[in-house]
Design a protein around this motif. Sequence first.
Motif, mmCIF file in Angstrom:
data_model
loop_
_atom_site.group_PDB
_atom_site.id
_atom_site.type_symbol
_atom_site.label_atom_id
_atom_site.label_comp_id
_atom_site.label_asym_id
_atom_site.label_seq_id
_atom_site.Cartn_x
_atom_site.Cartn_y
_atom_site.Cartn_z
ATOM 1 N N UNK A 34 0.615 -1.177 0.109
ATOM 2 C CA UNK A 34 -0.072 0.161 -0.106
ATOM 3 C C UNK A 34 0.859 1.088 -0.085
ATOM 4 N N UNK A 35 1.750 1.404 1.024
ATOM 5 C CA UNK A 35 2.586 2.600 0.984
ATOM 6 C C UNK A 35 3.943 2.289 1.515
ATOM 7 N N UNK A 36 5.107 2.975 1.045
ATOM 8 C CA UNK A 36 6.433 2.635 1.279
ATOM 9 C C UNK A 36 6.863 3.837 2.103
ATOM 10 N N UNK A 46 6.801 -0.534 5.532
ATOM 11 C CA UNK A 46 5.933 -0.657 4.474
ATOM 12 C C UNK A 46 4.552 -1.012 5.014
ATOM 13 N N UNK A 47 3.451 -0.557 4.477
ATOM 14 C CA UNK A 47 2.223 -1.020 5.035
ATOM 15 C C UNK A 47 1.576 -1.681 3.923
ATOM 16 N N UNK A 68 -4.689 -4.657 7.693
ATOM 17 C CA UNK A 68 -3.553 -4.227 7.286
ATOM 18 C C UNK A 68 -2.373 -4.260 8.261
ATOM 19 N N UNK A 69 -1.265 -4.686 7.427
ATOM 20 C CA UNK A 69 -0.214 -5.077 8.172
ATOM 21 C C UNK A 69 1.066 -4.258 8.072
ATOM 22 N N UNK A 70 1.868 -3.939 8.767
ATOM 23 C CA UNK A 70 3.173 -3.294 8.664
ATOM 24 C C UNK A 70 4.507 -3.995 8.816
ATOM 25 N N UNK A 101 -2.000 -3.866 12.352
ATOM 26 C CA UNK A 101 -2.937 -2.589 12.620
ATOM 27 C C UNK A 101 -4.276 -2.818 13.175
ATOM 28 N N UNK A 102 -4.534 -2.112 14.568
ATOM 29 C CA UNK A 102 -4.194 -0.850 14.935
ATOM 30 C C UNK A 102 -2.847 -0.906 15.706
ATOM 31 N N UNK A 103 -2.089 -1.866 15.993
ATOM 32 C CA UNK A 103 -1.212 -1.960 16.933
ATOM 33 C C UNK A 103 -0.006 -1.114 16.274
ATOM 34 N N UNK A 104 0.820 -0.479 17.090
ATOM 35 C CA UNK A 104 2.127 0.293 16.499
ATOM 36 C C UNK A 104 2.967 0.349 17.896
ATOM 37 N N UNK A 105 3.925 -0.174 17.597
ATOM 38 C CA UNK A 105 4.997 -0.167 18.989
ATOM 39 C C UNK A 105 5.547 1.304 19.416
ATOM 40 N N UNK A 106 5.280 2.403 18.696
ATOM 41 C CA UNK A 106 5.661 3.562 19.021
ATOM 42 C C UNK A 106 4.562 4.615 19.218
ATOM 43 N N UNK A 107 3.398 4.254 18.829
ATOM 44 C CA UNK A 107 2.290 5.123 18.608
ATOM 45 C C UNK A 107 1.364 4.184 19.744
ATOM 46 N N UNK A 108 1.335 4.279 20.991
ATOM 47 C CA UNK A 108 0.485 3.591 21.785
ATOM 48 C C UNK A 108 -0.981 4.155 21.851
ATOM 49 N N UNK A 109 -1.103 5.216 21.561
ATOM 50 C CA UNK A 109 -2.743 5.713 21.435
ATOM 51 C C UNK A 109 -3.296 5.407 20.269
#
Length: 450
Positions: A34-36, A46-47, A68-70, A101-109
Motif C-alpha cells: 500500500x505505502x512505502x 511498508x504498509x 492492514x499489516x506493517x 494494525x491498529x497496533x503500533x509499537x511507538x504509537x500507543x494511542x
Amino acid sequence: MDTAAQLLTGPRAGDLLEAALAVDHVALGSWRVHQVHARPGAEVSVGYEVTVRGRAGGLRTAGGRDEYLVATTADLPPDVVERHGILRMVDGDQTVHVWRHPVDPLLPGLATACDAATLTDRWRSIDAHAPLVLGLDLVAYRPLRRAVLRARTTAGDVYLKVVRPDRVAELRLRHDLFLVAEAAPQGYSLTAPLAAPRVLASLGEGILVLGARPEETMASAVASTPRHEQALTVDPHELLRALDALPPDAVLLERRPAWAERSAHYARSAVGRLPHVAARIEALERGVRRIVETRDPGPVVATHGDFYEANVLLVGGAGCRRVAAVLDVDTLGPGHRVDDLACMAGHLAVLETLAPQVYPGVQGLVDRCLAAFGESTDPVGLRARTAGVVLSLLPGAPRDALAEVWLAVAEELLAGAEDRLRVLSPTAPRALTPPADSRRDGAADRLPLG
C-alpha cells in the motif's frame, strides 16, 4: 542480500506476512504493497493491504477479511516488541518487525484512536461533556511516526492526531504559535495571519483532538477546476503571501534539514528500490547536491516544512482564492523559504502522474509557480531543490514504474536549473545528468502509467 526496500516490497515480503499471521493461526490470502515509508539514514517501513483467512474473535471465518499489516526495519526495543505481540524475524543481517494494525509499537494511542467506543470513554474520562464518537476514518498513517483520523461525533467532525507521547508538547506548542500570532495586534500589516486547526483536547498516549476546518484543500480545488483552468486555480503570489504570514516565533524552534539537504539519503533508498536505474539516480543526486551546496538559499525565516497542496486550505472562488489556513504543522520551524516553495512545486509536479484524469492541467500551475517563486528566490536553487523534493518521493512511490516517471520529472527539473546556471555562469561545469531530449521538454515523461 536484498536491500531493505527490495525485501519488503518484493515477492519475499509475502513470506514475512505469512509467518507473522501464522503466529495467530491465521492464513494469508492476497496481499499488496500500500505505502512505502523510507526515512533517510534510518528505517524502511511498508504498509500492506491483505486478505486473511482464519479465526476472528475465536470463531473461524468462512471467507477472507481485509486487514492492514506493517513491516519495518526499525530497531525496536525488545520490551516493546514483547509487550505489543510484534513478530521479530531475522533475514541474514536484516531484522524485520511485523505487526497488525491498529497496533503500533511507538504509537500507543493508535489502538484507542481507532476504536469509537474506547475513544469515547477516554475522552469522557477527561471531559464529562465530550461528544459521543460515532465513527472513525483513517486519513493518514506513517508507521512509528504519526497517524491522522477523522472522527464523526454527535457534535460534528473532529480530527485526531496520534504521535509519539514525547512529541505531544512540541506539537501543541506549534499549534499555539498560530493562536498567538492570530491574537497579536496587526497594526498596518496587510498580511492577515494564517490559521491552523485548534487543539480541542489531549487524551493521553499521544492523542490530540483537533478542530475541523471548513476550507477546502488546494488539492481539492485543483481537482474541481476544469483542465484548461487548473493553471489558474490559485495565484502563486498568494502562496508566497501565506508563507510570509507564518508565525514569526517559529524561527525559535529547532531547525530540521530540508528535503534537498538529505538528497544522499533519499538517493540510497531510491537505488535500493530501483537498482536498474542507479546511475541516473546517483547523477541526479550529485547534480542536486552540487547546486544546493553552492547557491545561497536566502535568510533563515519561519517555514512550514511540509508545504504542499494537501496541507494548504483555501477560501474563495476561482480567480480569487486565498490561503486561510495550513494543516500538519508538525514541521513548523526555522528554515529557508526556498525549501517551502520547492516542496510545493515538487509535489505539484508529480500530481498529474498520480491521477491523470483528476489533474490533467496541473503542469501549467507548476510552471506558474516556478516562475513566480523564482522572482523572490534564486531560480537555480529553487529548481534544484524542487528536484530534490521529487527525489525524496521516489522510495515511497506506489509502483516502481511510477517511481521511474518521477525520476524523469526530477531530471527535467534539475536540467532546468543547470540550463539557468550556464546562462548565469558561462564557465559553469557541464551538466551531470545525461542529455535526453524527451526529458528536456518533459512531454513524454509526464505521461502517467496505467
